[in-house]
Design a protein around this motif. Structure first.
Motif, short mmCIF file in Angstrom:
data_model
loop_
_atom_site.label_atom_id
_atom_site.label_comp_id
_atom_site.label_asym_id
_atom_site.label_seq_id
_atom_site.Cartn_x
_atom_site.Cartn_y
_atom_site.Cartn_z
N TYR A 78 32.44 42.02 39.43
CA TYR A 78 33.86 41.71 39.33
C TYR A 78 34.33 41.74 37.88
O TYR A 78 33.58 41.45 36.96
N ALA A 79 35.60 42.06 37.72
CA ALA A 79 36.23 41.87 36.42
C ALA A 79 36.27 40.38 36.13
O ALA A 79 36.46 39.56 37.04
N ASP A 80 36.13 40.03 34.86
CA ASP A 80 36.13 38.62 34.48
C ASP A 80 37.42 37.92 34.92
O ASP A 80 37.40 36.74 35.29
N GLU A 114 42.42 49.61 35.88
CA GLU A 114 41.23 48.84 35.54
C GLU A 114 40.44 48.49 36.79
O GLU A 114 41.00 48.35 37.88
N LEU A 115 39.14 48.33 36.59
CA LEU A 115 38.28 47.93 37.69
C LEU A 115 38.53 46.48 38.05
O LEU A 115 38.60 45.61 37.17
N GLU A 144 50.09 37.63 36.93
CA GLU A 144 49.43 38.72 36.21
C GLU A 144 48.53 39.58 37.11
O GLU A 144 48.00 40.59 36.67
N ASP A 145 48.36 39.20 38.36
CA ASP A 145 47.64 40.04 39.32
C ASP A 145 48.55 41.11 39.92
O ASP A 145 48.07 41.98 40.66
N THR A 146 49.84 41.04 39.61
CA THR A 146 50.77 42.03 40.13
C THR A 146 50.40 43.43 39.65
O THR A 146 50.25 43.66 38.45
N ALA A 147 50.23 44.34 40.60
CA ALA A 147 49.81 45.70 40.27
C ALA A 147 49.75 46.52 41.56
O ALA A 147 49.86 45.96 42.66
N VAL A 148 49.57 47.81 41.39
CA VAL A 148 49.20 48.66 42.52
C VAL A 148 47.67 48.66 42.59
O VAL A 148 47.00 48.93 41.59
N TYR A 149 47.15 48.36 43.75
CA TYR A 149 45.71 48.28 43.95
C TYR A 149 45.24 49.55 44.67
O TYR A 149 45.78 49.92 45.72
N PHE A 150 44.23 50.17 44.07
CA PHE A 150 43.69 51.42 44.59
C PHE A 150 42.26 51.22 45.08
O PHE A 150 41.44 50.59 44.40
N MET A 208 31.74 51.40 46.76
CA MET A 208 33.17 51.30 47.07
C MET A 208 33.76 50.23 46.17
O MET A 208 33.07 49.26 45.81
N GLY A 209 35.00 50.42 45.81
CA GLY A 209 35.58 49.46 44.87
C GLY A 209 37.08 49.42 44.93
O GLY A 209 37.73 50.21 45.63
N TRP A 210 37.61 48.47 44.19
CA TRP A 210 39.05 48.30 44.04
C TRP A 210 39.40 48.33 42.56
O TRP A 210 38.73 47.70 41.74
#
Length: 121
Positions: free
Chosen positions: A59-61, A46-47, A88-94, A34-36
């Motif tokens: 985790y992504a770096d 992006e992962l 810069e963490d602003t995004a849609v998270y899936f 499972m992941g985000w």
């Protein structure tokens, strides 16, 4: 059918925290990785983080040391704790889940509908 339902997104100031949840429901024989993932406006998906059914994580770096992924196998739920958030963490998270619906069936990837995370400066 299988559904992944996410919750927990929102608007937060830089330095703040959020906790995302994603629950898988439906006909599931085995729930594997499972992941985000996240997708910012105008950028590719992006992962962010991934967790195996045994609890190993990656985790992504860009989020190491700030985000923590975890899962509750009894609830078929994966979580993402987001700390020290940056604009810069602003995004849609899936949410993503790789699962098998029957004992001999193939593995498929399923996706949630996405939840918006917005970090203001």
């Amino acid at each position: 059918q299988v559904q992944l339902v996410e919750s927990g997104g929102g608007l937060v100031q830089a330095g703040g925290s959020l906790r995302l949840s994603c629950a898988a429901s439906g006909t599931i024989f085995s729930l594997n990785n499972m992941g985000w993932y996240r997708q910012a406006l105008g950028k590719q998906r992006e992962l962010v983080a991934i967790i195996t059914n045994g609890g190993s994580t990656n985790y992504a770096d860009s989020v190491k040391g700030r985000f923590t992924i975890s899962r509750d196998n009894a609830k078929n739920t994966v979580y993402l704790q987001l700390n020290a958030l940056k604009p810069e963490d602003t995004a849609v998270y899936f949410c993503n889940a790789r699962l098998r619906r029957t004992i001999r069936g193939p593995e498929y990837d399923y996706w949630g509908q996405g939840t918006q995370v917005t970090v203001s400066s």
